[in-house]
Design a protein around this motif. Structure first.
Motif, mmCIF file in Angstrom:
data_model
loop_
_atom_site.group_PDB
_atom_site.id
_atom_site.type_symbol
_atom_site.label_atom_id
_atom_site.label_comp_id
_atom_site.label_asym_id
_atom_site.label_seq_id
_atom_site.Cartn_x
_atom_site.Cartn_y
_atom_site.Cartn_z
ATOM 1 N N GLU A 33 -72.468 -10.012 -24.968
ATOM 2 C CA GLU A 33 -73.064 -9.207 -26.048
ATOM 3 C C GLU A 33 -73.773 -10.101 -27.071
ATOM 4 O O GLU A 33 -74.696 -9.665 -27.732
ATOM 5 C CB GLU A 33 -71.996 -8.358 -26.746
ATOM 6 N N LYS A 34 -73.332 -11.372 -27.159
ATOM 7 C CA LYS A 34 -73.956 -12.288 -28.128
ATOM 8 C C LYS A 34 -75.345 -12.740 -27.684
ATOM 9 O O LYS A 34 -76.124 -13.237 -28.498
ATOM 10 C CB LYS A 34 -73.054 -13.527 -28.323
ATOM 11 N N THR A 76 -71.157 3.095 -26.222
ATOM 12 C CA THR A 76 -72.054 2.046 -26.719
ATOM 13 C C THR A 76 -73.449 2.341 -26.173
ATOM 14 O O THR A 76 -73.608 2.600 -24.974
ATOM 15 C CB THR A 76 -71.597 0.646 -26.261
ATOM 16 N N ALA A 116 -72.072 -2.941 -33.038
ATOM 17 C CA ALA A 116 -70.780 -3.619 -32.858
ATOM 18 C C ALA A 116 -69.626 -2.616 -32.732
ATOM 19 O O ALA A 116 -68.672 -2.847 -31.990
ATOM 20 C CB ALA A 116 -70.530 -4.562 -34.027
#
Lengths: 79, 572
Positions: free
Chosen positions: B272-273, A6, A21
């Motif tokens: 992550e949000k 990532t 994502a």
């Protein structure tokens, strides 16, 4: 071995089609190091990228464990 | 080089040359050395003996880029220590363009009286009755001020929280677009401004009487190098314009050091949000600005404009520490809620960090569930309304802990920690424990040392030295008016050399590299001397007990730096 990657910061700009994502999966030989991973991703030294695996920052010469999830950042010195 | 002293008791203003004892000082160096010299250390911070000092940096008002930080100093009502809190925006440059080195607010107005202090384009200052603006929130206030004085005006102001004298009250400052969204948030300086009866400092941006530059050509050359170095730096030139400081959410969570759920965990589920990457994507999708100029003469552009689903402005700039305090600590993983909380804090005039942590302490005590967005918004609205609970919340996490008789309160000297858990980033724990300001990440942030792999965040070795060096360097940097983003880029030999050249060209001095840490140490010594006279001892340089006893997942680490090592931090 397969390594899930990532990318954070602006590093993903250098990887066409990168989707945050999903990240990307790369294939590395067993015993590959952090340096090998960065070279494969064409992340240059001047970008000062940092690789974290299992919550710890890894050195350039550290071997990457199999099935690892590598998170790659650029240093930020404060908020 | 002018000093403006305002006596709020007498409603008089005196403008004079800078006194010899303060020559060569600016920003934090000036506020801290002045407070140590002029404010009785044991005085009531909310009494007439305290002084509130506004000081642009040494380089503010020059053409040098990124020099728009203003230092605001006083004895803090939150910590009882000396305090310097600095902010960006436009006011430092506006004061610099008028050749004003400091504005000093002394005494206090009769209870309930409010004034504006207006400084016009000629540098003339006047007090203007401001009773009509009593209780007004900051966004509405700056609109009224622009109607009165025009939009080419820089504003420093307080909201209702400052008028209520709440100890987490901030002083808000207007950005390039005239929004009061930049804050000198820490230490409750908004309460000091409120008790003195000053609603706003209003400075015309059209001043043309800046102090002269001794060697303009050399200064210009140095500026060119500084611009080049900042633009080429990976953080200042790439990450900051793309994500701003929110770019830290990912690395700090990945290192297990993001204090979450009132510092019960080192990783927020769902981080992550609320990461910088997620924020940038959301802003882009909605048509907001991920890159934005917030401060005068900025070339980094770390600011952003967060918009709602309809593309309407919500807040600027959504930053790392705020995302952490109102998101990580409260368990809220929703950027819309976090942006709303940021706006409310700016509008009411409270520190986003102390407020977020205060909400988290209340949640930890069982008042509401972690992650309850509606409850968090309602709680912060209560501060603005001045309800009894709102006042407790607006007095910060320690007040909330006392109210609920809850011991897990992450503060040092009454001020909340920042977004780096001391157990997983030990050096930041050293800074939180020892900074003369109370827990304060801006005093010496070690996170960059970990990300640059100069230090292992979980190993005690080298942490005290790292914190010391950063605290010294930061204290010197805080004198210049430079922002932290530019400063980090200028820590290279080329950048540091150019900065020194610019300072020498401005003042006609011959300072060398050794003079930089000497200045930092001088500032820290003055601050520690004040605190000692105020009654603080090494026993106050300690983290809350739970950091030593309660392991933090995922590393299950506790804070391992001994008291003896902590007490070596200022061995100089």
């Amino acid at each position: 071995m397969k390594v899930r990657v990532t990318l954070y910061g602006t590093l993903s700009l250098g990887v066409p089609g990168y989707r945050h994502a999903q990240g990307i999966e790369v294939e590395l030989p067993d015993g590959a190091t952090v340096n090998d991973l960065l070279a494969l991703l064409e992340i240059s030294e001047s970008q000062r990228a940092v690789v974290a695996i299992d919550g710890r920052i890894r050195k350039a010469t550290d071997k990457i464990p199999g099935e690892a999830h590598a998170q790659i950042f650029q240093p930020v010195h404060g908020g | 080089m002018k000093f403006i002293r305002v006596n709020m008791n007498e409603q008089t203003i005196n403008i004079a040359d800078v006194p010899p004892e303060y020559m060569g000082l600016g920003g934090r160096g000036l506020t801290s050395i002045m407070i140590n010299a002029e404010v009785p250390p044991k005085c009531d911070p909310l009494g007439p003996e305290n002084k509130l000092i506004f000081a642009p940096g040494l380089l503010s008002g020059t053409p040098l880029v990124n020099t728009s930080r203003i230092s605001i100093g006083a004895k803090s009502p939150l910590t009882g220590t000396i305090k310097e809190s600095n902010a960006g925006g436009t006011v430092a440059a506006a004061l610099g363009h008028l050749g004003i080195t400091a504005v000093v607010i002394e005494g206090q107005a009769p209870d309930g009286e409010l004034s504006f202090l207006r400084i016009d384009a000629n540098g003339d200052a006047s007090l203007v009755p401001a009773q009509a603006y009593k209780g007004m929130r900051t966004y509405a206030l700056v609109e009224k001020i622009f109607e009165l004085y025009g939009e080419k005006t820089a504003v420093l102001c307080i909201g209702p929280a400052g008028e209520y004298r709440l100890t987490a009250a901030s002083i808000q400052t207007s950005d390039i677009d005239g929004r009061p969204c930049r804050a000198a948030g820490r230490g409750g300086l908004g309460a000091v401004m409120g008790v003195k009866g000053l609603k706003a400092l209003i400075v015309d941006q059209g001043g043309k009487s800046a102090d002269t530059i001794a060697d303009p050509e050399t200064f210009k050359e140095a500026n060119k190098v500084i611009v080049k170095v900042i633009k080429a730096h990976p953080m200042a030139g790439q990450v900051m314009p793309a994500l701003g400081t929110a770019g830290l959410v990912a690395p700090v969570n990945s290192m297990g050091a993001f204090p979450s759920y009132n510092a019960r965990k080192g990783v927020l589920e769902g981080w992550e949000k609320i990461s910088g990457e997620a924020m940038a994507k959301l802003i882009q999708e909605r048509g907001g600005n991920t890159t934005h100029v917030g401060c005068a003469q900025c070339i980094v552009h770390c600011s952003n404009e967060f918009v709602d689903k309809e593309g309407k402005y919500v807040t600027s700039s959504l930053e790392y520490e705020t995302i952490w305090a109102t998101g990580g600590m409260t368990g809220i993983d929703d950027l819309d809620t976090i942006a709303r909380l940021d706006y409310l804090c700016d509008d009411i005039g409270v520190d986003t960090m102390s407020t977020g942590v205060a909400v988290a302490v209340a949640m930890d005590a069982g008042y509401k569930e972690f992650g309850d967005s509606a409850a968090a918004i309602e709680m912060v609205e209560e501060i603005g309304k001045g309800t009894e609970f709102g006042k407790i919340l607006g007095n910060g996490p320690a007040a909330v802990g006392k109210h609920f008789n809850h011991e897990r309160v992450p503060v040092v000297k009454g001020q909340s920690i920042a977004a780096y858990d001391p157990r997983a980033m030990l050096g930041n724990g050293v800074t939180f424990a020892t900074s003369p300001m109370g827990a304060d990440h801006t005093a010496g942030n070690v996170v960059g040392e970990y990300l640059e792999q100069k230090l292992d965040p979980l190993n005690a070795e080298g942490q005290v030295e790292a914190s010391r060096n950063l605290q010294v360097g930061t204290a010197a940097m805080d004198c210049t008016g430079l922002c932290f983003m530019a400063y980090v880029a200028l820590t290279t030999p080329e950048g540091g050399g150019a900065l020194l050249k610019a300072i020498n060209a401005k003042f006609g001095t011959q300072l060398g590299p050794e003079d930089v840490p000497a200045l930092g140490m001088r500032v820290l010594k003055a601050e520690r001397e004040f605190n000692k006279k105020a009654g603080f001892t090494s026993q106050d340089d300690r983290l809350p007990k739970f950091f030593y006893e309660e392991p933090l997942p995922p590393h299950n680490a506790v804070f391992t730096i001994s008291d003896e090592e902590i007490d070596r931090t200022f061995d100089f």
